[in-house]
Design an enzyme around this catalytic site. Structure first.
Site, PDB file in Angstrom:
ATOM      1  N   ASP A  67      15.075  29.274  44.673  1.00 24.80           N
ATOM      2  CA  ASP A  67      15.186  30.509  44.615  1.00 24.80           C
ATOM      3  C   ASP A  67      13.982  31.204  45.667  1.00 24.80           C
ATOM      4  OD1 ASP A  67      16.908  30.936  42.666  1.00 24.80           O
ATOM      5  OD2 ASP A  67      15.592  30.999  41.104  1.00 24.80           O
ATOM      6  N   LYS A  81      17.702  34.737  48.770  1.00 24.66           N
ATOM      7  CA  LYS A  81      16.886  35.306  49.959  1.00 24.66           C
ATOM      8  C   LYS A  81      16.332  36.753  49.579  1.00 24.66           C
ATOM      9  CE  LYS A  81      18.799  33.158  53.878  1.00 24.66           C
ATOM     10  NZ  LYS A  81      19.942  32.943  54.328  1.00 24.66           N
ATOM     11  N   MET A  99       9.570  41.100  35.531  1.00 25.60           N
ATOM     12  CA  MET A  99      10.722  41.759  36.075  1.00 25.60           C
ATOM     13  C   MET A  99      10.599  43.284  35.602  1.00 25.60           C
ATOM     14  SD  MET A  99      13.871  39.352  35.403  1.00 25.60           S
ATOM     15  CE  MET A  99      13.513  38.913  33.805  1.00 25.60           C
TER      16      MET A  99
END
Ligand code: SAH
Length: 505
Positions: free
Chosen positions: A35, A57, A171
């Site tokens: 990742d 990516k 997040m």
């Protein structure tokens, strides 16, 4: 035969925050599926034949969807391969490790999960914030900030606001406004300290501190982007005393290492341990001369020599390999006086169980010649196994006193390929021009020549954007012949002295 999948936590970023078990699996992997948040330097641990697949990516449109990742894991394992699924932090902390494990279980594919240091704890630690503290936080809560619409139902804000423990949102940076508003709306005190920790444990870690009331404004001002954690609670204030990481001498610095791949690891490790980012850009490779008949003959007739001189750690390595190949060991050197140039050479010899008899204070060939001349007589005979491109100074000055048998052991050849986790020369030039490289280290003249060979003469000017550090006067001279300015030269030719040049005390 079905292979096996290892779901591995890569930790928050600092290279050494990986478990020993994780490292072992990376060494054995046939395939690594990784990742964006896993440190790419880990790919260097893998074997040369290992396939490395990036499924995350930076630009999110390149992220492979989860169902495709699951299929890929299963497909590779069914080919009988050892598959490593490498994830940032811990695989089970918002890492979808559970889903991957279930998918494999349902298909009868063997797997193992290796935990990692989660950013929620280890990342905060490097920001100087302990997740609990006896005085002010007796619990902690790690929450996803990736709120779906109608998130009010998903998270019980009243419950969160009433808790005394530390709240960590992962997040969550794009929902920062919502998070702070919801907590304030649910009655959390507006002065509650908040920290935003980005790229935790890496050289580019950054931290913004504020309160529940003003942190959103501050985040906008600084343009904070993911990956960032939001930490809320009194523990944030402890950063004033516990911020050990950002105090490291090379914190924030990006440093290019130009040695051979094999030799660069010690220097890279020192740089990383001091908080900087070491970027490997190998320029040379050492190739031992094959079928070295002269060396074999010399080893058979060691009795004829009185001195043995090593001018580099490579010479020590290659010579001892040849000694071993001929069925001998260090005892056959007992009658010889052994001289070395440089601390690193002395150390390489020590690792073979031999203490050097002579080492000049200055790590240059001329200095060794001076030091030996005082004791040599015309009856002496020196064995000098060295590089095929060694400079002639040493041999000719020694030959003025006695016989010298110089035997080329290895050649240094320029690096042409870009290995896993390495930067291409185009990227290096771009990053130099963008002033993103702080220092470049040169450990020999050949690293200078071949670096310029790799980037191309037309890009020499780009090197002036970085501070150039040289191992010693000969390398300095070579840099100057290309019109380059040397920022500092190491006091002695050791990696420690090289690193000292970068620490601005
Ligand atoms: N499994 C990971 C978390 C994955 S969710 C772990 O245990 O750490 C991804 C989120 O984690 C990011 O959006 C960010 O909020 C946080 N994160 C992960 N690594 C981070 C780092 N080095 N610095 C700051 N935040 C990080």
């Amino acid at each position: 035969m079905t292979g096996k999948v290892y779901l591995i936590g890569a930790g928050p970023g600092d290279y050494k925050l990986l478990t020993l078990k994780g490292k072992e699996c990376l060494e054995e992997a046939d395939v690594i599926i990784y990742d964006r948040l896993a440190n790419e330097d880990y790919l260097r641990i893998s074997s040369s034949t290992c396939e490395c697949i990036n499924v995350g990516k930076a630009s999110s449109n390149h992220t492979m969807p989860q169902d495709k990742i699951n299929e890929l894991l299963a497909a590779k394992a069914k080919e009988g391969k050892v598959v490593v699924r490498l994830k940032g932090g811990d695989p089970y902390v918002f890492g979808r490790g559970g889903e991957e494990g279930e998918y494999l279980f349902d298909r009868g594919i063997p797997f193992e999960v290796i935990p990692g240091v989660t950013s929620a704890i280890g990342g905060l630690c490097y920001a100087g914030i302990p997740i609990t503290h006896r005085e002010c936080a007796s619990s902690f809560h790690v929450i996803t900030g990736h709120l779906k619409d109608g998130s009010k139902d998903e998270i019980n804000w009243e419950a969160l606001a009433s808790l005394k423990g530390t709240l960590v949102f992962l997040m969550g940076i794009s929902n920062l406004k919502k998070i702070t508003e919801n907590l304030l709306g649910a009655g959390k005190v507006k002065e509650t300290p908040v920290g935003l920790v980005s790229w935790a444990t890496r050289y580019n870690q950054s931290v913004v501190i504020g309160t529940l009331e003003n942190i959103y404004e501050k985040a906008l001002e600084k343009g904070i982007k993911p990956p960032t954690m939001i930490v809320i609670g009194e523990v944030v204030n402890l950063r004033e005393k516990l911020n050990f990481f950002e105090e490291k001498p090379l914190f924030g610095k990006q440093i290019v290492v130009t040695r051979t791949r094999k030799q660069s690891s010690q220097l890279m490790e020192m740089i990383n341990d001091l908080g900087g980012r070491a970027i490997e850009f190998p320029t040379i490779e050492i190739t031992p001369i094959k079928e070295n008949t002269r060396l074999k003959v010399a080893i058979e007739h060691l009795k004829q020599y009185t001195y043995l001189v090593f001018t580099s750690p490579n010479a020590v390595e290659v010579f001892f390999e040849a000694l071993e190949a001929s069925g001998k060991d260090a005892r056959v050197l007992a009658h010889l006086k052994i001289a070395v140039i440089g601390e690193a050479t002395k150390k390489a010899l020590k690792q073979k169980g031999i203490v050097a008899d002579r080492m000049p204070t200055k790590a240059v060939a001329e200095s060794l010649a001076d030091c030996l001349k005082k004791e040599l007589t015309n009856k002496d005979y020196i064995l000098l196994p060295d590089s095929a491109i060694a400079r002639e100074g040493l041999v000719s000055s020694l030959e003025a006193v006695c016989k010298v048998d110089e035997i080329p052991l290895y050649t240094t050849v320029p690096v042409r390929n870009v290995a896993k986790g390495e930067m291409s020369s185009k990227e290096l030039v771009e990053r130099l021009i963008a002033d993103e490289i702080d220092y470049m280290t040169f450990t020999s003249s050949s690293t200078v020549h071949h670096l310029i060979g790799r980037i191309g003469q037309e890009h020499i000017a780009a090197l002036a954007h970085a501070k150039l550090i040289s191992i010693g006067e000969i390398t300095t001279h070579t840099l100057k012949t290309y019109g380059l300015e040397v920022y500092k030269e190491a006091k002695k030719a050791t990696m420690t002295d090289l690193v000292d040049c970068m620490e601005e005390k």
